[in-house]
Enzyme design. Structure first.
Site, PDB file in Angstrom:
ATOM      1  N   SER A  49       0.858  -1.192   0.000  1.00  0.00           N
ATOM      2  CA  SER A  49       0.000   0.000   0.000  1.00  0.00           C
ATOM      3  C   SER A  49       0.886   1.231   0.000  1.00  0.00           C
ATOM      4  O   SER A  49       1.631   1.486   0.962  1.00  0.00           O
ATOM      5  CB  SER A  49      -0.889   0.005   1.239  1.00  0.00           C
ATOM      6  OG  SER A  49      -1.394   1.317   1.436  1.00  0.00           O
ATOM      7  N   HIS A  56      -1.285  -1.367  -4.288  1.00  0.00           N
ATOM      8  CA  HIS A  56      -2.554  -1.029  -3.627  1.00  0.00           C
ATOM      9  C   HIS A  56      -2.593   0.486  -3.389  1.00  0.00           C
ATOM     10  O   HIS A  56      -1.697   1.049  -2.752  1.00  0.00           O
ATOM     11  CB  HIS A  56      -2.637  -1.793  -2.307  1.00  0.00           C
ATOM     12  CG  HIS A  56      -3.934  -1.671  -1.582  1.00  0.00           C
ATOM     13  ND1 HIS A  56      -5.027  -2.471  -1.850  1.00  0.00           N
ATOM     14  CD2 HIS A  56      -4.312  -0.845  -0.571  1.00  0.00           C
ATOM     15  CE1 HIS A  56      -6.025  -2.149  -1.033  1.00  0.00           C
ATOM     16  NE2 HIS A  56      -5.613  -1.161  -0.253  1.00  0.00           N
ATOM     17  N   ASP A  96      -4.754   3.549  -1.874  1.00  0.00           N
ATOM     18  CA  ASP A  96      -5.832   3.857  -0.923  1.00  0.00           C
ATOM     19  C   ASP A  96      -6.389   5.244  -1.163  1.00  0.00           C
ATOM     20  O   ASP A  96      -5.696   6.244  -0.983  1.00  0.00           O
ATOM     21  CB  ASP A  96      -5.288   3.767   0.511  1.00  0.00           C
ATOM     22  CG  ASP A  96      -5.138   2.334   0.962  1.00  0.00           C
ATOM     23  OD1 ASP A  96      -6.095   1.557   0.779  1.00  0.00           O
ATOM     24  OD2 ASP A  96      -4.060   1.994   1.491  1.00  0.00           O
ATOM     25  N   MET A 120      -9.144   8.020  -0.101  1.00  0.00           N
ATOM     26  CA  MET A 120     -10.017   8.418   1.017  1.00  0.00           C
ATOM     27  C   MET A 120     -10.594   9.802   0.752  1.00  0.00           C
ATOM     28  O   MET A 120      -9.863  10.685   0.285  1.00  0.00           O
ATOM     29  CB  MET A 120      -9.204   8.463   2.308  1.00  0.00           C
ATOM     30  CG  MET A 120      -8.489   7.169   2.628  1.00  0.00           C
ATOM     31  SD  MET A 120      -7.503   7.338   4.115  1.00  0.00           S
ATOM     32  CE  MET A 120      -6.705   5.721   4.166  1.00  0.00           C
ATOM     33  N   HIS A 177      -8.368   1.071  -4.008  1.00  0.00           N
ATOM     34  CA  HIS A 177      -9.273   0.794  -2.892  1.00  0.00           C
ATOM     35  C   HIS A 177     -10.005   2.090  -2.556  1.00  0.00           C
ATOM     36  O   HIS A 177      -9.415   3.001  -1.967  1.00  0.00           O
ATOM     37  CB  HIS A 177      -8.445   0.272  -1.700  1.00  0.00           C
ATOM     38  CG  HIS A 177      -9.248   0.033  -0.457  1.00  0.00           C
ATOM     39  ND1 HIS A 177      -8.658  -0.156   0.775  1.00  0.00           N
ATOM     40  CD2 HIS A 177     -10.588  -0.065  -0.245  1.00  0.00           C
ATOM     41  CE1 HIS A 177      -9.602  -0.350   1.685  1.00  0.00           C
ATOM     42  NE2 HIS A 177     -10.776  -0.283   1.092  1.00  0.00           N
ATOM     43  N   MET A 205     -12.182   4.201  -0.524  1.00  0.00           N
ATOM     44  CA  MET A 205     -12.828   4.417   0.778  1.00  0.00           C
ATOM     45  C   MET A 205     -13.544   5.756   0.673  1.00  0.00           C
ATOM     46  O   MET A 205     -13.122   6.767   1.249  1.00  0.00           O
ATOM     47  CB  MET A 205     -11.773   4.405   1.888  1.00  0.00           C
ATOM     48  CG  MET A 205     -11.238   3.012   2.158  1.00  0.00           C
ATOM     49  SD  MET A 205      -9.670   3.030   3.051  1.00  0.00           S
ATOM     50  CE  MET A 205      -8.550   3.323   1.704  1.00  0.00           C
ATOM     51  N   MET A 246     -11.419  -6.065   5.655  1.00  0.00           N
ATOM     52  CA  MET A 246     -10.657  -5.074   6.425  1.00  0.00           C
ATOM     53  C   MET A 246     -10.316  -5.653   7.798  1.00  0.00           C
ATOM     54  O   MET A 246     -11.191  -6.146   8.506  1.00  0.00           O
ATOM     55  CB  MET A 246     -11.468  -3.783   6.599  1.00  0.00           C
ATOM     56  CG  MET A 246     -11.737  -3.012   5.314  1.00  0.00           C
ATOM     57  SD  MET A 246     -10.277  -2.620   4.316  1.00  0.00           S
ATOM     58  CE  MET A 246      -9.277  -1.687   5.484  1.00  0.00           C
ATOM     59  N   ASP A 260      -6.524  -6.351   4.641  1.00  0.00           N
ATOM     60  CA  ASP A 260      -5.980  -4.995   4.599  1.00  0.00           C
ATOM     61  C   ASP A 260      -6.045  -4.353   5.976  1.00  0.00           C
ATOM     62  O   ASP A 260      -7.125  -4.163   6.524  1.00  0.00           O
ATOM     63  CB  ASP A 260      -6.806  -4.183   3.586  1.00  0.00           C
ATOM     64  CG  ASP A 260      -6.240  -2.796   3.326  1.00  0.00           C
ATOM     65  OD1 ASP A 260      -5.207  -2.441   3.900  1.00  0.00           O
ATOM     66  OD2 ASP A 260      -6.869  -2.081   2.523  1.00  0.00           O
TER      67      ASP A 260
HETATM   68  C1  DX5 Z   1      -6.560   1.371   5.742  1.00  0.00           C
HETATM   69  C2  DX5 Z   1      -6.019   1.267   4.331  1.00  0.00           C
HETATM   70  C3  DX5 Z   1      -4.854   0.342   4.248  1.00  0.00           C
HETATM   71  C4  DX5 Z   1      -3.656   0.850   4.933  1.00  0.00           C
HETATM   72  C5  DX5 Z   1      -2.800  -0.305   5.367  1.00  0.00           C
HETATM   73  O1  DX5 Z   1      -7.024   2.613   5.996  1.00  0.00           O
HETATM   74  O2  DX5 Z   1      -7.010   0.752   3.500  1.00  0.00           O
HETATM   75  O3  DX5 Z   1      -4.552  -0.087   2.950  1.00  0.00           O
HETATM   76  O4  DX5 Z   1      -2.909   1.714   4.145  1.00  0.00           O
HETATM   77  O5  DX5 Z   1      -1.774   0.235   6.087  1.00  0.00           O
HETATM   78  P1  DX5 Z   1      -0.922  -0.591   7.143  1.00  0.00           P
HETATM   79  O6  DX5 Z   1      -0.342  -1.754   6.406  1.00  0.00           O
HETATM   80  O7  DX5 Z   1       0.085   0.411   7.567  1.00  0.00           O
HETATM   81  O8  DX5 Z   1      -1.868  -1.009   8.226  1.00  0.00           O
HETATM   82 ZN    ZN Z   2      -6.508  -0.327   1.456  1.00  0.00          ZN
END
Ligand code: DX5
Ligand code: ZN
Length: 219
Positions: free
Chosen positions: A7, A32, A34, A36, A65, A67, A136, A174
């Site tokens: 990620s 990956h 992320d 947000m 991903h 979110m 998750m 994840d």
């Molecule tokens: C959660 C994200 C993850 C996150 C994982 O908010 O969807 O992908 O970046 O990070 P680590 O591996 O640091 O928990």
């Molecule tokens: Zn993620």
């Protein structure tokens, strides 16, 4: 072999292209990304410009991903930027089947994610239609959190559901995945590991981290 999805949320963005090439050469399976929106989760991260910037840098599939509260609104931007897989949250969309079909008809892979407080039964009806089920193992929004207790049971439940509904669907996890939590998660049935901090924050660097992950035994 373990499939690892680093990620980039945990990467040094001033060196993003270089770090992605390093994890690619070390054997990562996909990247990956992320996304947000500050609504679905209490944080902001990155948008489709990052996918566009990485597309010429790597041959690895780019897995987005989402979110976000309204994934349909952002879909075309990510597809145009070169995303290979779009994962959205089952909790975010009243009728996931429509969005699943939109993504598939664009020729892309589709994943459904679900938060730790969502029963695994909630995504079971969609397993036959998707490529990736993303369990998750933290409440999303921030990297560097602890793998939640109870996750192993949820992974095992999801593994059983996937075996019954669509064995080709990948079971990805994840959040809080590191070299300690990954082993039991793999034994419980995970087959793709997302890891941010444990890869890009590893004391010996991401290449060593990826190699350690890939050496873990699979069930
Ligand atoms: C959660 C994200 C993850 C996150 C994982 O908010 O969807 O992908 O970046 O990070 P680590 O591996 O640091 O928990
Ligand atoms: Zn993620």
């Amino acid at each position: 072999m373990v499939k690892l999805a680093p990620s980039i949320l945990a990467a040094d963005f001033s060196r993003l292209g270089e770090l992605v090439r390093l994890v690619e050469n070390a054997g990562a399976d996909r990247v990956h990304i992320d996304v947000m929106d500050g609504h679905f989760v209490p944080n902001l991260s990155m948008g489709s410009v990052v996918v566009k910037g990485l597309r010429p840098v790597t041959r690895l599939p780019l897995e987005v991903h989402l979110m976000v509260q309204d994934p349909a609104k952002f879909l075309d931007g990510f597809l145009d930027a070169g995303a290979d897989t779009i994962i959205f949250h089952v909790e975010a969309v009243p009728q996931p089947s429509q969005l699943i079909e939109r993504i598939k008809s664009a020729g892309k892979k589709v994943g459904l994610a679900f938060n730790p407080d969502v029963p695994t039964g909630r995504i079971r009806p969609y397993l036959a239609a998707i490529d990736v089920a993303l369990c998750m193992t933290v409440f999303p929004g921030f990297g560097g959190q602890r793998f939640l207790p109870g996750s192993l049971e949820r992974i095992a439940e999801l593994r059983a559901a996937i075996a019954a509904e669509n064995p080709a669907c990948e079971l990805e996890i994840d959040g809080g995945v590191d070299l300690t939590t990954a082993g039991p998660a793999l034994a419980a049935g995970a087959d793709v590991l997302v890891a941010g901090t444990a890869v890009f924050g590893h004391a010996e660097g991401p290449v060593v981290a990826v190699r350690h992950f890939l050496a873990l035994p699979t069930s």
